[in-house]
Design a protein around this motif. Sequence first.
Motif, PDB file in Angstrom:
ATOM      1  N   ARG A 106       0.975  -1.250   0.256  1.00  0.00           N
ATOM      2  CA  ARG A 106       0.058  -0.072   0.007  1.00  0.00           C
ATOM      3  C   ARG A 106       0.732   1.239  -0.084  1.00  0.00           C
ATOM      4  O   ARG A 106       0.726   2.402  -0.963  1.00  0.00           O
TER       5      ARG A 106
ATOM      6  N   GLU B 268       2.386   1.635  -3.364  1.00  0.00           N
ATOM      7  CA  GLU B 268       1.574   2.095  -4.368  1.00  0.00           C
ATOM      8  C   GLU B 268       1.079   3.867  -4.195  1.00  0.00           C
ATOM      9  O   GLU B 268       1.274   4.598  -5.056  1.00  0.00           O
ATOM     10  N   GLU B 269       1.209   4.140  -2.799  1.00  0.00           N
ATOM     11  CA  GLU B 269       1.103   5.640  -2.583  1.00  0.00           C
ATOM     12  C   GLU B 269       2.278   6.260  -3.193  1.00  0.00           C
ATOM     13  O   GLU B 269       2.035   7.415  -3.572  1.00  0.00           O
ATOM     14  N   ASN B 270       3.524   5.862  -3.001  1.00  0.00           N
ATOM     15  CA  ASN B 270       4.671   6.584  -3.359  1.00  0.00           C
ATOM     16  C   ASN B 270       4.547   6.749  -4.797  1.00  0.00           C
ATOM     17  O   ASN B 270       5.042   7.592  -5.634  1.00  0.00           O
ATOM     18  N   LEU B 271       4.122   5.591  -5.721  1.00  0.00           N
ATOM     19  CA  LEU B 271       4.252   5.393  -7.116  1.00  0.00           C
ATOM     20  C   LEU B 271       3.279   6.535  -7.593  1.00  0.00           C
ATOM     21  O   LEU B 271       3.675   7.383  -8.346  1.00  0.00           O
ATOM     22  N   GLN B 272       2.172   6.621  -6.830  1.00  0.00           N
ATOM     23  CA  GLN B 272       1.306   7.769  -7.156  1.00  0.00           C
ATOM     24  C   GLN B 272       1.877   9.332  -7.047  1.00  0.00           C
ATOM     25  O   GLN B 272       1.508   9.863  -7.813  1.00  0.00           O
ATOM     26  N   LYS B 273       2.842   9.212  -6.195  1.00  0.00           N
ATOM     27  CA  LYS B 273       3.393  10.510  -5.961  1.00  0.00           C
ATOM     28  C   LYS B 273       4.288  10.715  -6.838  1.00  0.00           C
ATOM     29  O   LYS B 273       5.627  11.892  -6.671  1.00  0.00           O
ATOM     30  N   GLY B 274       4.810   9.706  -7.541  1.00  0.00           N
ATOM     31  CA  GLY B 274       5.966   9.922  -8.719  1.00  0.00           C
ATOM     32  C   GLY B 274       7.189   9.447  -7.894  1.00  0.00           C
ATOM     33  O   GLY B 274       8.524   9.584  -8.352  1.00  0.00           O
TER      34      GLY B 274
ATOM     35  N   GLN C  67       9.430   6.369  -6.843  1.00  0.00           N
ATOM     36  CA  GLN C  67       9.762   4.679  -6.930  1.00  0.00           C
ATOM     37  C   GLN C  67      10.510   4.416  -5.657  1.00  0.00           C
ATOM     38  O   GLN C  67      11.664   4.848  -5.035  1.00  0.00           O
TER      39      GLN C  67
END
Length: 222
Positions: A155, A158-164, A166
């Motif tokens: 989770r 994925e939150e980090n991915l959404q903020k761009g 990695q």
Amino acid sequence: MKKINVAIDGPAAAGKSTVAKRVAEKCSFIYIDTGAMYRALTYKALEQKIDLEDGPKLVDLLLQTKIELEPADKGGKVLVNGEDVTKEIRENDVTNHVSIVSKHSGVRKLLVERQQQLSRQGGVVMDGRDIGTHVLPNAEVKVFMVASVEERAKRRFEENLQKGIQTDLEKLKEEISLRDKLDSEREVAPLQKAIDAVEIDTTSLSIDEVIAKIIELIEERS
Ligand code: CDP
Ligand code: CDP
């Protein structure tokens, strides 16, 4: 709906704040993120390069620090002495040090007093680690939210991915496990399920399913 108090505890990324915010909105209650208070103090302590093992110094700092949590419908910002630190307190440096700051009894005593004051009128959904056990021992509804560490790391990933951003999933898992360990094993008010709390395992539940379960508890008890 009757203005009861709802306590939500559990380890990192179990889904507490996401769900607590939505439950508060649905019931027209006030959401209080106690983790943000510990994070705000940690942010200040890191900024001032205070030794995080020095409890009395942290208490001095806390006494000089005004922490404000804006209501969710006003933007939900976190202000420290008037400065907007909403984003900064979620950054890695704060996340990886907050469990050291939060182990000190003096720090906890002051923050718990503030949290109790905020909930005096009832109608509060409060999330944290010691809400059902120490902050609101008389809360009408107590929830202990858990999820597997793999799911929780996913989770956050994925939150980090959404903020761009990695991130390394294994590293996230290690950081979450370490914070869980520190929070559960500290001497003062450790993360613990209150005996009268209802445990909800959110590993394979959707956010809406968790919300529905809590609303059901609130309706039952209000
Ligand atoms: O959102 P996340 O679960 O990652 O953490 P948080 O709720 O923002 O809490 C950050 C940290 O503050 C926790 O890991 C605890 O060390 C501390 N905390 C606490 O000790 N007691 C609380 N009531 C809330 C947070
Ligand atoms: O407050 P806590 O650290 O317990 O968790 P959170 O900050 O609410 O983060 C949980 C993350 O998992 C969010 O990105 C949610 O969208 C997601 N999620 C959830 O909260 N509950 C579920 N049942 C499934 C996913």
